[in-house]
Every structure is written in structure tokens, then in C-alpha cells.
Design an enzyme around this catalytic site. Sequence first.
Site, PDB file in Angstrom:
ATOM      1  N   ASP A  70       0.821  -1.206   0.000  1.00 23.10           N
ATOM      2  CA  ASP A  70       0.000   0.000   0.000  1.00 23.10           C
ATOM      3  C   ASP A  70       0.858   1.261   0.000  1.00 23.10           C
ATOM      4  OD1 ASP A  70       0.987  -0.419   2.522  1.00 23.10           O
ATOM      5  OD2 ASP A  70      -0.825   0.242   3.564  1.00 23.10           O
ATOM      6  N   ASN A  94       1.432 -11.844  -6.977  1.00 22.09           N
ATOM      7  CA  ASN A  94       0.822 -10.838  -6.109  1.00 22.09           C
ATOM      8  C   ASN A  94      -0.046 -11.540  -5.078  1.00 22.09           C
ATOM      9  OD1 ASN A  94       1.507  -8.073  -6.627  1.00 22.09           O
ATOM     10  ND2 ASN A  94       0.563  -8.278  -8.643  1.00 22.09           N
ATOM     11  N   TYR A 163     -13.993  -6.159   0.258  1.00 19.45           N
ATOM     12  CA  TYR A 163     -13.022  -7.174  -0.140  1.00 19.45           C
ATOM     13  C   TYR A 163     -13.435  -7.850  -1.440  1.00 19.45           C
ATOM     14  CZ  TYR A 163      -9.974 -11.259   0.070  1.00 19.45           C
ATOM     15  OH  TYR A 163      -9.051 -12.239  -0.233  1.00 19.45           O
ATOM     16  N   THR A 197      -5.880 -20.812   6.399  1.00 20.09           N
ATOM     17  CA  THR A 197      -4.833 -19.943   6.912  1.00 20.09           C
ATOM     18  C   THR A 197      -5.460 -19.022   7.952  1.00 20.09           C
ATOM     19  OG1 THR A 197      -5.178 -18.117   5.353  1.00 20.09           O
ATOM     20  CG2 THR A 197      -3.751 -19.931   4.626  1.00 20.09           C
TER      21      THR A 197
END
Length: 253
Positions: A70, A94, A163, A197
Site C-alpha cells: 500500500d 501478487n 473485499y 490460513t
Amino acid sequence: MNEGGVPPLAVPEVSLVTGASSGIGMATALRLAAMGSAVVVGYNSRAAAAEAVVRSLHGGGHRALRIAIDDTASIDAAAAAVEREYGRLDALVNCGGATTPVPANDLAGLTDEIFDRTVAVNLRGPFAVVRAFRPLLERGSGASIVNISSIAARTGLGSSLAYLAAKAGVDALTVALAKVLAPDIRVFSVSPAGVDTDFVPGRTREHLQKTAEKLPLAHITGPDDVARAVVACIVNLTSSTGIVVPVDEGRHL
């Protein structure tokens, strides 16, 4: 040619993975290194974890590098460091990102601050990384970019509306960049769902298991499942570009 007349796989000489200090990024770094690639392990704040990943990688030529996705200045500095050390880049993954869970029906709870932060990290960030590393990728061989997206972009169900909107933007950007960067650079989205995760705060393995039981393949997606799809895009899908590859146990069906 290998034995049997099969051409050898075109392994990237130099790869960079953002968000590689854990999860999908770490699994991808492990896979690429095992194939013989020198891997740049990008991280934001977890320097010690990134260095531990580097030590765990097969082969040599690896390094950890801070890339705050960012922060354009951080990205540009990282690109300059890769140019000095390697002079090229063959694969860019990415994988860096972040999310703040907000229920979809809580429109008031999805503040401008959360929305802007989510888009900056998950959409603007990957674009800024591509922009900075494009010259190095153009010097690479069989160069490719893989953006880690989310099946939320397709289903409209995710950790927040911001998101899933950002990831839909990533998929659109993938298609557009595939046209812009052709023929020298292939571009893909790999689109997982519910990966085991700690990426989504508060999401438990029990929740993932209940969701998995309802999916066609009835399996919880692990980081290495996604990593194998990433590697397939880089190494195997040499006649493809601008596509979104679901890794979601059939959730999109």
C-alpha cells in the site's frame, strides 16, 4: 528434451512473491524454490518470519525483501533492489493482501476508512507492484504474473463487500493487463475460497470444515493447493493468459 521426448518445464530463473512470510505466499515460495527458482520473499511487517522462509527454501539465491504493497515508495524501492541484485524477473506472484471482516448487511459498519484501506491493499497494491516490476518482467524469459484473487469476486460472498469488490477489480485488471502486456508477459488470477490460513480474523477451522462439507469436492483448501495452481499458471499454462483459475473445491458451481 527429457527422456521420452518431452520438453523440460520452463522454470522461472527469478521469482518474486509478495505476502510470502506465511500462508499461500510461503507455500508458493517453497514450490518455486523446489523447482530451482531464486525467490524473493516479499513481506510487510514480519521480517523474522520472512527470513525463516528464506532459510527453509531449497537451493540458493533467495532473499527477503520488505514490500509494503500500500506504499508506492516501498514498492519502487523493492523494484530497484531486485534490479540491482538480479537484473530481471521471470515470475511475479501478487499474494499480499488484508481484510477486515464486516457482515454484508452491515452497510453502516463498512466505513469509508475500512473500504478505502481494503481497496488500497487488495487492488491498488497489486497494480502498483505490476507497474513497478514491469520493466524487469520484460527482461525475463517467459514472464508471467499471477494475482491471488478470491472466489468472493464471483459469488458475492466474502469477508466484506469491500473485499469482494476489490477482488473483482483484480480479476478485471488481470484481463486488461493480459492484453496490455502481451505478448511478453502472461497474466493470471488464481481464485481460491476458504483457504486454511489465518488470513481472515476470527475464522475457525471448524467453520471451514462445515463449509467444505457442502462443496462438491468436500475438501478444505490448503495453502499448497493454491500454490500448485500458481505454479501451473507460471510453468504449464504457457499458451494461456487473461484467465481466472478457481481453486475452490467447486464452490463456484
